[in-house]
Design an enzyme around this catalytic site. Sequence first.
Site, PDB file in Angstrom:
ATOM      1  N   SER A   4      56.077  29.524  52.744  1.00 27.68           N
ATOM      2  CA  SER A   4      56.730  30.752  52.322  1.00 27.68           C
ATOM      3  C   SER A   4      57.844  31.160  53.297  1.00 27.68           C
ATOM      4  O   SER A   4      58.340  32.253  53.256  1.00 27.68           O
ATOM      5  CB  SER A   4      55.694  31.865  52.197  1.00 27.68           C
ATOM      6  OG  SER A   4      54.961  31.942  53.394  1.00 27.68           O
ATOM      7  N   ILE A  36      54.401  18.247  47.780  1.00 31.23           N
ATOM      8  CA  ILE A  36      55.315  18.183  46.640  1.00 31.23           C
ATOM      9  C   ILE A  36      54.508  17.849  45.395  1.00 31.23           C
ATOM     10  O   ILE A  36      53.792  16.843  45.367  1.00 31.23           O
ATOM     11  CB  ILE A  36      56.365  17.076  46.839  1.00 31.23           C
ATOM     12  CG1 ILE A  36      57.056  17.230  48.192  1.00 31.23           C
ATOM     13  CG2 ILE A  36      57.367  17.080  45.692  1.00 31.23           C
ATOM     14  CD1 ILE A  36      57.821  15.988  48.604  1.00 31.23           C
ATOM     15  N   GLN A  93      25.079  41.876  24.190  1.00 33.59           N
ATOM     16  CA  GLN A  93      26.253  42.628  24.630  1.00 33.59           C
ATOM     17  C   GLN A  93      26.827  42.085  25.945  1.00 33.59           C
ATOM     18  O   GLN A  93      28.047  42.045  26.128  1.00 33.59           O
ATOM     19  CB  GLN A  93      25.884  44.096  24.804  1.00 33.59           C
ATOM     20  CG  GLN A  93      27.076  44.997  24.640  1.00 33.59           C
ATOM     21  CD  GLN A  93      26.665  46.445  24.456  1.00 33.59           C
ATOM     22  OE1 GLN A  93      25.528  46.825  24.747  1.00 33.59           O
ATOM     23  NE2 GLN A  93      27.581  47.253  23.973  1.00 33.59           N
ATOM     24  N   GLN A 146      29.033  31.854  33.917  1.00 37.11           N
ATOM     25  CA  GLN A 146      27.857  32.719  33.837  1.00 37.11           C
ATOM     26  C   GLN A 146      27.238  32.680  32.436  1.00 37.11           C
ATOM     27  O   GLN A 146      26.024  32.759  32.287  1.00 37.11           O
ATOM     28  CB  GLN A 146      28.261  34.153  34.217  1.00 37.11           C
ATOM     29  CG  GLN A 146      27.094  35.057  34.562  1.00 37.11           C
ATOM     30  CD  GLN A 146      26.404  34.647  35.857  1.00 37.11           C
ATOM     31  OE1 GLN A 146      26.922  33.838  36.623  1.00 37.11           O
ATOM     32  NE2 GLN A 146      25.217  35.179  36.095  1.00 37.11           N
ATOM     33  N   GLU A 198      53.768  27.329  43.913  1.00 33.55           N
ATOM     34  CA  GLU A 198      54.957  28.058  43.427  1.00 33.55           C
ATOM     35  C   GLU A 198      54.931  29.520  43.858  1.00 33.55           C
ATOM     36  O   GLU A 198      55.341  30.393  43.111  1.00 33.55           O
ATOM     37  CB  GLU A 198      55.085  27.956  41.897  1.00 33.55           C
ATOM     38  CG  GLU A 198      55.152  26.550  41.351  1.00 33.55           C
ATOM     39  CD  GLU A 198      56.429  25.806  41.756  1.00 33.55           C
ATOM     40  OE1 GLU A 198      57.361  26.455  42.283  1.00 33.55           O
ATOM     41  OE2 GLU A 198      56.474  24.585  41.552  1.00 33.55           O
ATOM     42  N   GLY A 199      54.466  29.766  45.065  1.00 29.45           N
ATOM     43  CA  GLY A 199      54.393  31.136  45.561  1.00 29.45           C
ATOM     44  C   GLY A 199      53.000  31.693  45.390  1.00 29.45           C
ATOM     45  O   GLY A 199      52.487  31.716  44.270  1.00 29.45           O
TER      46      GLY A 199
END
Lengths: 258, 320, 373
Positions: free
Chosen positions: C129, C154, C272, C329, C356-357
Site C-alpha cells: 500500500s 502478482i 427461523q 453453520q 487490490e487494496g
Amino acid sequence: MKIVVCIKQVPKSDSVKIDPKTNNMIRDNVEGVINPFDKNAIEAALTIRDQLGGEVIILSMGPDSYMSSLRDGLAMGADRAVLLSSRAFGGADTLATGYTISQALKKIGDVDLVLFGRQSVDADTGQVGPIVAQYLDVPQITFVEQLRMIDQHTLIGQRLLDGSTQQVQVTLPAVVTVRAELNTPRYETPVNIQSSFEKNVDVWDEHDIDLDKSRIGQAGSPTVVKRVFAPDKKGRQTKTLNGNAKKAVQELLGQINN
Amino acid sequence: MTQTEIWVYVQTNQTSVEPTSLQLITKAKEIAVNQRVVAVMPTVVSEKLINEVQEYGPDKIITLEDDRFKTATDTEIADVLYQVVSTRKPNSLLIPATVIGRSVAPRLQAMLQTGLTADCLDVYFDGDTLVQVKPTYGDDIMCEITCPDHQPQMATVRPNVFKAVKQNNDTTIEKADFEFHPETQVKASTPQSIISSAANIGDANVVVALGRGASSPAIIEKARKLAAKLGGMVGVSRPLTDSDEFGHESQIGQSGQSIAPDLLINFGISGAVQYLVGIENAKTIVSVNTDPDAPILAASDYAFVGDANDFMDNLLEQVR
Amino acid sequence: MEQQNIMAAGMLHRMIREFTDNELAPLDMQIDAQGDYPDGLFDKVVNNGLLAITLPKDYGGAAFDYETAAKALHIMAIGNASMAVTLEGHFKTLEQILKYGDQRLKDAYLPSATHRIFAFSQTESSGGSNPKGISTRATRQGDDWIITGDKIMITNGGLAQVYCVLAKTDDDQMGVFLVDQDMPGFSFGKREDFIGLRGTPVGEIVMDHIKVPSYHLLGKVGQGLEIGNNAHDDARILMGAVLTGIMEHELQIAVDYSKQRKALDTPLYELQSIQEKIAEIAIARQNTELLYQHGAQLKLAHQSYAQVAAMTKSYGSRAAVRSGDMALQVLAGYGYSREYPIEHLIRDARAMEIAEGTVERMNGEITLKQINR
C-alpha cells in the site's frame, strides 16, 4: 466439401408442460436450444471442414425463434445458415418435413454430405434423416459413432447397432445421422459468438423453394396427433425388501427380472 | 370385404431373429380384431430362422430370401420391403424400434408416402385405425397418433415393452418373389457383436455404487465382481474418491457425474442431496443401508435395511 | 444493435455456464487441494477464447463490454473462483493498455492477448500500500528504458507472459512499463503458498536490466500512480462479480442442504434460525451483484466509478466471508468438513479482503470521498 447440418430447436429440458384443460403442450416462454445430438452433427461437420476445407451450412425449419439455434451453430463455427420459415410449413410431420428439407437441399445445390443428429430429444423420431436420404436418392449411414473421411468422396462410418457395430463405407453424396458418442461438441467461443451476427442467414419460405404445396405443412402430413396426455407421474414408490439378505435378493431379482 | 392384414417386419441376422420382432408378433395377435397377422421376413436362406418365427404363431410368414441380406444396407432392406408392401397393401406395419428398424422404417415410409410413428410404447386398434402411443419430451408426456388416410399405418415399437409368447397356429409360409437391388455406392461390413464396455460411468447400463458405509477392500473387490457379472461399472459417492481405488471419474453426484443406468445398486450410501441429483435419471434404484432413516432409501425403488456385505454375497450367488 | 448486444451477451453467459459446469466446477475441490490448475485446464480456457472476451475486435477479440465480462466472471466463480480471478487479472491489465498505451504498443502486444495472459504488478516487498516506496527503477537510455527490480504477489505471476510494472524513474516519478517474459533479463521468482484462491498463481518476477522501447511506457512519466489506481478500480468491479459468484455457490449449498436435511420431521429451512442465515446470504449476494453492475455501468458511461468500485469489493469481500460462515453453520458438522467446499469458499473470499487494496484502504478512500463531498 459442402456440408449441410440439419438441426432442430427443442425446448430446454423438461420445461414443457401440458395444459390440463386443453391437453395441448404449453410452448410459450419455453427457452429453445439446439437439439443436443445435432450439436454432435455440427461438430462432425466442422471437423471434416477443418480437415478437408469447404463450407458448413446450418439448415433448419421452424418459426423465427429458431434463429437463436442457427446463431448457436454459427457461433460454433459454421459458415452460414438457412432457415425455412413460413406458416405454410406449420404442422408438418416427419414426412412433410423431410420433403421440405430435401427440396431446400436441392436448392442449396451440390451438397456432398448432409448430417443429422440421430434423433431429436423432444419428438424422438430420428426419421427425417432417412426420409431426406430417400428423397435425395442417396445412401445413408445412421447412428454413427465413428466417422472418418478417406478422401474428398469417400466416408467410413461405424454405426452402433443393438449389441453390435458395423462399418459402412459410402461414396458421397450421402446422409449421415450421428450419435453422441461420435464426438464432444466444441463450445461457442466469445469471438465466434460476435461474428455469428455477421454471417449470412437466409430465410426461405414456400415461394423460395420448388415445392409441391400438397406435400408440405399439415396437408402433406399423413399423421395426426389425436391426444396428448401426461401419464400418471410416478415418483419412486419405495418397496422395502424384507427378511434376511438371501430372501431380499430373491425377491428383488424376481421383481426386476420381470 | 376382404380381411385386412397387420404386418410385422421380422429383423434377422445370419443366425438369429431379433427378439422385438417376436414380441411384436405376439402383440399384433393380441390387438388384431379381425386382421390377419403376417410376418414379413427378409432373411438369408435359413429354415431355422423361419421355424423360429413360426413358433410364435403368425397367420402367415412371407419370406424374402437372399444371402445378400447378411450385410444388406438400410436402403436395400427398405427397397425389398417396398416391393411386397406396395403390391399387397397391408393395413398396418409394425417394425421393431431397433437401430435397423428405425433406420429402415423412415426410408420405407418415404417410398410408400405414408405416416410413421417412432418408438411407440403401445399400439391398439380402433376399428381399422391403428392408434399409436408414444412418449414425447422425455417420457413425461404421451401422445396418441393415428394415420387416418394413408396405409400401411406404420409404427416402430420400442423393444421389450411386450412379451413374446409362443403359440400354435396353422401358419402359412410363402416365399415371395422380389428383386434385390444392390446399392453400389455402399459397402457394409458384417456387424461385429460387442460386449458392453462402458468406459464412462455416465454411459453404464448398470452401476454398483459404494459409499462410506461400504468401503472396505473386501467390499470393493466384491462390488467389482458384481459389476462385471451385471455388465456394469462401479461408482462411488464423494468420500470414496479420496481412496487409492477410485478417482474423480468414478464419482457420482453434483460434483462428479450424473448417471442414467437401467439399474443402480447403492451400498452404504446415505443419500446426500449432492448425490441424489446425480442419480435422478436412473431407471431402477436399489439401495442397501444399515440406517433405516438414510435418505437414500426413500429415493429408491427397492430398499433393504441391513448389511451391505451380506446382501452383496447373496447377489453374487443368485445373479446368473 | 442494442438487441444484438443483448443476444450476444446471453450467448456468452450461456457458453460460460456450460464451460464452467463441464470443465471447472467438477475440478473445484481438486484445484483447491492441489493448489494449482490441473494440467491442460488453462489451455482449455485459452483455446476456447476466454482471454479475448473484452479485447477489441481490431486485435482479434470479442469486444464484450465490461458489464458483460463481469457477469461472465460472476457465472464462472459459481463453479470456480480461482479461474475467474485469473481472468480478472488479465482483463484489468488489458484495460490499462487500452486506456494508456501507445498505438505501437497496442499493435505489437494486444493481438497476443487472445492466448497470452497479461498481468499488472505494483507490489514489492517494501509494502503493497506504499507504491511510493518501491525500488524498481526505470532508467532512460537513449530512446529506450532499462527496467530493474523485483515485483511480488502478482496475480497470475508465473502464468502470465506479459507484465505491466510500476517503476520509479531517475527523477523519482512513477511510470508503468510493459515487459515480456521473453525479454533478456526477465526471470520468475517464487510462487506464494496462499490459503485461498489456490488455483490462481500468485508469484514474483525479477527484472535485471530489461531494455524496452520508449513506447512500452503506459501514458506518461508521472502517471504511474494514476494508472495503478485505475487498475485497482477496474479490478474491484470484476472482483465484486467473482464474490457474487462465490456467494451464489454458498447460497446453493445452504439451500440444498436445508431442503434435504430434517430436524425431527421438519426440513431445516422451516426453522427461523436457518431462514435468517439463508436470507442474509441471499441479500448480500444480491447487493454485491447490484454494486458490481452499477460500477460497470458507470465505467461504460465514462462516469467516475472509483467510489462504487471500492464499495463493491469492500462490501462484497466481507459479505462473502460472512456468508460462507453462515452457510457453514447451516451445514454444521458437514460445513466444517473438507468434504464440502464451504471452508474453501471462505478462504477464497478472504483473499479479496486483501487483494487490490485492503478493505481498510478502500474504506479509507470511501470515507475521504464522503468527507470531501
